[in-house]
Design a protein around this motif. Structure first.
Motif, PDB file in Angstrom:
ATOM      1  N   ALA A  85      -7.424  16.301   2.269  1.00  0.00           N
ATOM      2  CA  ALA A  85      -8.832  15.905   2.207  1.00  0.00           C
ATOM      3  C   ALA A  85      -9.153  15.224   0.875  1.00  0.00           C
ATOM      4  CB  ALA A  85      -9.729  17.124   2.410  1.00  0.00           C
ATOM      5  N   GLU A  86      -8.560  15.731  -0.204  1.00  0.00           N
ATOM      6  CA  GLU A  86      -8.819  15.130  -1.512  1.00  0.00           C
ATOM      7  C   GLU A  86      -8.153  13.766  -1.620  1.00  0.00           C
ATOM      8  OE1 GLU A  86      -9.328  16.182  -6.123  1.00  0.00           O
ATOM      9  OE2 GLU A  86      -8.083  17.546  -4.960  1.00  0.00           O
ATOM     10  N   ILE A  87      -6.956  13.635  -1.068  1.00  0.00           N
ATOM     11  CA  ILE A  87      -6.275  12.347  -1.085  1.00  0.00           C
ATOM     12  C   ILE A  87      -7.099  11.307  -0.331  1.00  0.00           C
ATOM     13  CG2 ILE A  87      -4.256  11.090  -0.228  1.00  0.00           C
ATOM     14  CD1 ILE A  87      -2.648  13.684  -0.775  1.00  0.00           C
ATOM     15  N   VAL A  88      -7.621  11.697   0.828  1.00  0.00           N
ATOM     16  CA  VAL A  88      -8.455  10.794   1.620  1.00  0.00           C
ATOM     17  C   VAL A  88      -9.689  10.373   0.817  1.00  0.00           C
ATOM     18  CG1 VAL A  88      -9.976  10.662   3.637  1.00  0.00           C
ATOM     19  CG2 VAL A  88      -7.686  11.624   3.869  1.00  0.00           C
ATOM     20  N   ARG A  89     -10.320  11.355   0.159  1.00  0.00           N
ATOM     21  CA  ARG A  89     -11.522  11.058  -0.628  1.00  0.00           C
ATOM     22  C   ARG A  89     -11.210  10.064  -1.744  1.00  0.00           C
ATOM     23  NH1 ARG A  89     -13.353  12.884  -5.290  1.00  0.00           N
ATOM     24  NH2 ARG A  89     -11.869  14.614  -5.413  1.00  0.00           N
ATOM     25  N   LEU A  90     -10.087  10.264  -2.421  1.00  0.00           N
ATOM     26  CA  LEU A  90      -9.713   9.374  -3.518  1.00  0.00           C
ATOM     27  C   LEU A  90      -9.451   7.954  -3.020  1.00  0.00           C
ATOM     28  CD1 LEU A  90      -7.326  11.834  -5.375  1.00  0.00           C
ATOM     29  CD2 LEU A  90      -9.498  10.956  -6.270  1.00  0.00           C
ATOM     30  N   LEU A  91      -8.761   7.832  -1.893  1.00  0.00           N
ATOM     31  CA  LEU A  91      -8.495   6.510  -1.329  1.00  0.00           C
ATOM     32  C   LEU A  91      -9.789   5.822  -0.934  1.00  0.00           C
ATOM     33  CD1 LEU A  91      -5.379   7.399   0.844  1.00  0.00           C
ATOM     34  CD2 LEU A  91      -5.382   5.991  -1.223  1.00  0.00           C
ATOM     35  N   ASN A  92     -10.709   6.577  -0.362  1.00  0.00           N
ATOM     36  CA  ASN A  92     -11.986   6.000   0.029  1.00  0.00           C
ATOM     37  C   ASN A  92     -12.875   5.688  -1.160  1.00  0.00           C
ATOM     38  OD1 ASN A  92     -11.976   5.747   2.926  1.00  0.00           O
ATOM     39  ND2 ASN A  92     -11.929   7.958   3.039  1.00  0.00           N
ATOM     40  N   ASP A  93     -12.652   6.370  -2.272  1.00  0.00           N
ATOM     41  CA  ASP A  93     -13.440   6.111  -3.478  1.00  0.00           C
ATOM     42  C   ASP A  93     -12.883   4.952  -4.299  1.00  0.00           C
ATOM     43  OD1 ASP A  93     -15.283   8.056  -2.921  1.00  0.00           O
ATOM     44  OD2 ASP A  93     -14.417   9.569  -4.243  1.00  0.00           O
ATOM     45  N   GLY A  94     -11.774   4.367  -3.836  1.00  0.00           N
ATOM     46  CA  GLY A  94     -11.292   3.162  -4.496  1.00  0.00           C
ATOM     47  C   GLY A  94      -9.919   3.223  -5.124  1.00  0.00           C
ATOM     48  N   ALA A  95      -9.214   4.359  -4.985  1.00  0.00           N
ATOM     49  CA  ALA A  95      -7.847   4.409  -5.505  1.00  0.00           C
ATOM     50  C   ALA A  95      -6.955   3.456  -4.708  1.00  0.00           C
ATOM     51  CB  ALA A  95      -7.300   5.833  -5.426  1.00  0.00           C
ATOM     52  N   ASP A  96      -6.050   2.792  -5.382  1.00  0.00           N
ATOM     53  CA  ASP A  96      -5.138   1.871  -4.703  1.00  0.00           C
ATOM     54  C   ASP A  96      -3.873   2.570  -4.224  1.00  0.00           C
ATOM     55  OD1 ASP A  96      -6.096  -1.182  -5.217  1.00  0.00           O
ATOM     56  OD2 ASP A  96      -6.762   0.154  -6.813  1.00  0.00           O
ATOM     57  N   ASP A  97      -3.527   3.675  -4.859  1.00  0.00           N
ATOM     58  CA  ASP A  97      -2.347   4.434  -4.460  1.00  0.00           C
ATOM     59  C   ASP A  97      -2.404   5.781  -5.162  1.00  0.00           C
ATOM     60  OD1 ASP A  97       0.034   5.098  -3.248  1.00  0.00           O
ATOM     61  OD2 ASP A  97       1.089   3.293  -3.917  1.00  0.00           O
ATOM     62  N   TYR A  98      -1.531   6.688  -4.765  1.00  0.00           N
ATOM     63  CA  TYR A  98      -1.469   7.989  -5.431  1.00  0.00           C
ATOM     64  C   TYR A  98      -0.028   8.469  -5.468  1.00  0.00           C
ATOM     65  CZ  TYR A  98      -0.816  10.121  -0.872  1.00  0.00           C
ATOM     66  OH  TYR A  98      -0.313  10.453   0.348  1.00  0.00           O
ATOM     67  N   LEU A  99       0.259   9.262  -6.493  1.00  0.00           N
ATOM     68  CA  LEU A  99       1.567   9.889  -6.649  1.00  0.00           C
ATOM     69  C   LEU A  99       1.346  11.371  -6.908  1.00  0.00           C
ATOM     70  CD1 LEU A  99       3.430   7.332  -8.929  1.00  0.00           C
ATOM     71  CD2 LEU A  99       4.126   8.006  -6.648  1.00  0.00           C
ATOM     72  N   THR A 100       2.131  12.201  -6.246  1.00  0.00           N
ATOM     73  CA  THR A 100       2.032  13.642  -6.453  1.00  0.00           C
ATOM     74  C   THR A 100       3.078  14.084  -7.474  1.00  0.00           C
ATOM     75  OG1 THR A 100       1.274  13.942  -4.181  1.00  0.00           O
ATOM     76  CG2 THR A 100       2.050  15.896  -5.327  1.00  0.00           C
ATOM     77  N   LYS A 101       2.621  14.745  -8.527  1.00  0.00           N
ATOM     78  CA  LYS A 101       3.537  15.258  -9.548  1.00  0.00           C
ATOM     79  C   LYS A 101       4.337  16.431  -9.005  1.00  0.00           C
ATOM     80  CE  LYS A 101       0.410  14.142 -13.389  1.00  0.00           C
ATOM     81  NZ  LYS A 101      -0.407  14.721 -14.474  1.00  0.00           N
ATOM     82  N   PRO A 102       5.595  16.573  -9.424  1.00  0.00           N
ATOM     83  CA  PRO A 102       6.336  15.658 -10.296  1.00  0.00           C
ATOM     84  C   PRO A 102       6.860  14.460  -9.524  1.00  0.00           C
ATOM     85  CG  PRO A 102       7.742  17.483  -9.682  1.00  0.00           C
ATOM     86  CD  PRO A 102       6.391  17.772  -9.066  1.00  0.00           C
ATOM     87  N   PHE A 103       6.963  13.314 -10.174  1.00  0.00           N
ATOM     88  CA  PHE A 103       7.520  12.125  -9.535  1.00  0.00           C
ATOM     89  C   PHE A 103       8.523  11.481 -10.486  1.00  0.00           C
ATOM     90  CE2 PHE A 103       3.339  11.098 -11.356  1.00  0.00           C
ATOM     91  CZ  PHE A 103       3.702  10.194 -12.340  1.00  0.00           C
ATOM     92  N   SER A 104       9.436  10.722  -9.924  1.00  0.00           N
ATOM     93  CA  SER A 104      10.456  10.070 -10.732  1.00  0.00           C
ATOM     94  C   SER A 104       9.915   8.772 -11.316  1.00  0.00           C
ATOM     95  CB  SER A 104      11.696   9.760  -9.886  1.00  0.00           C
ATOM     96  OG  SER A 104      11.397   8.767  -8.921  1.00  0.00           O
ATOM     97  N   VAL A 105      10.528   8.314 -12.385  1.00  0.00           N
ATOM     98  CA  VAL A 105      10.104   7.053 -12.981  1.00  0.00           C
ATOM     99  C   VAL A 105      10.391   5.894 -12.028  1.00  0.00           C
ATOM    100  CG1 VAL A 105      10.311   7.825 -15.351  1.00  0.00           C
ATOM    101  CG2 VAL A 105      12.323   6.883 -14.193  1.00  0.00           C
ATOM    102  N   GLU A 106      11.428   6.030 -11.212  1.00  0.00           N
ATOM    103  CA  GLU A 106      11.747   4.987 -10.232  1.00  0.00           C
ATOM    104  C   GLU A 106      10.646   4.878  -9.173  1.00  0.00           C
ATOM    105  OE1 GLU A 106      15.275   6.230 -12.338  1.00  0.00           O
ATOM    106  OE2 GLU A 106      13.855   7.399 -11.123  1.00  0.00           O
ATOM    107  N   HIS A 107      10.130   6.045  -8.770  1.00  0.00           N
ATOM    108  CA  HIS A 107       9.051   6.054  -7.777  1.00  0.00           C
ATOM    109  C   HIS A 107       7.798   5.412  -8.360  1.00  0.00           C
ATOM    110  CE1 HIS A 107       6.978   8.578  -4.396  1.00  0.00           C
ATOM    111  NE2 HIS A 107       6.700   7.299  -4.312  1.00  0.00           N
ATOM    112  N   LEU A 108       7.462   5.775  -9.587  1.00  0.00           N
ATOM    113  CA  LEU A 108       6.310   5.170 -10.246  1.00  0.00           C
ATOM    114  C   LEU A 108       6.483   3.660 -10.361  1.00  0.00           C
ATOM    115  CD1 LEU A 108       3.679   5.221 -11.882  1.00  0.00           C
ATOM    116  CD2 LEU A 108       5.050   5.753 -13.908  1.00  0.00           C
TER     117      LEU A 108
END
Length: 230
Positions: A85-108
């Motif tokens: 639900a929070e991810i959906v809210r962020l995307l609708n509020d204008g986020a272009d993408d999201y990453l869930t920690k921890p993430f690799s530098v390659e993914h970023l």
């Protein structure tokens, strides 16, 4: 290479991001609070912002809304939260993408490259087709970025519109998820949840559900198609 603003209060994470991005030849500035981020964005032209949600002065979600009030700079959310639900809210509020920690530098790096490709293509003035697309009661004007259902305007986010227009341009054709990621999200790989979230919200605005589809039909393991109601 890109000019990047890192908004992160955890000094260890912040230092690691700065080091990685600098080694990749990006120009990096960093701040630890939302208010500092707003000041930076207001005075410096960045190509992309990497925004943490757990900031000490203001929740990152609220900071995102404030950023969107002053700039269209692409924003990638970096968060330990994975609530849909929070991810959906962020995307609708204008986020272009999201990453869930921890993430690799390659993914970023891959996510940043995709976001920057979309941003630079828009800045280069690539115009969408001028013809209005009609599929049943759906009317989609790519040039004006407007969509109507049975004569009523649809209130769509940027990504929802892109997804709808792409599918409507291929009525009755099953589009693989990989193709949607490549053409709509400009990513060679990614999380299917991103597509599912946008399809779910798009269905709501079209007055349908996955169980009772009218326009959007999912073929499990194959892809998605848009076609007029039978």
């Amino acid at each position: 290479m890109a000019s990047v603003l890192v908004v992160e209060d955890d000094q260890f994470v912040r230092s690691a991001l700065i080091r990685h991005l600098t080694e990749a030849a990006h120009t990096v500035r960093s701040v630890g609070t939302a208010l500092e981020a707003l000041r930076e964005v207001a005075h410096v032209g960045f190509d992309v912002v990497i925004l943490d949600l757990g900031l000490p002065d203001l929740d990152g979600g609220e900071a995102l809304k404030m950023l969107r009030g002053i700039t269209d700079v692409p924003v990638i959310i970096a968060t330990a939260r994975d609530d849909e639900a929070e991810i959906v809210r962020l995307l609708n509020d204008g986020a272009d993408d999201y990453l869930t920690k921890p993430f690799s530098v390659e993914h970023l790096s891959a996510r940043m490259a995709a976001v920057l490709r979309r941003s630079r293509a828009t800045a280069a003035g690539a115009e969408p087709p001028s013809r209005v697309i009609q599929v049943g009661g759906l009317s989609i004007d790519p040039l004006r970025r407007q969509a109507e259902l049975d004569g009523v305007a649809l209130d769509l986010t940027r990504r929802e519109f892109d997804l709808l227009a792409f599918l409507a341009g291929r009525p009755g054709v099953v589009v693989a998820r990989r193709e949607l990621l490549a053409e709509v999200w400009q990513q060679s790989y990614g999380d299917d949840q991103t597509i599912d979230v946008h399809l779910s919200w798009l269905r709501r605005k079209l007055g349908e559900t996955a169980a009772k589809p009218r326009y959007l039909h999912t073929l499990r393991g194959v892809g998605v198609k848009l076609e007029p109601p039978q």
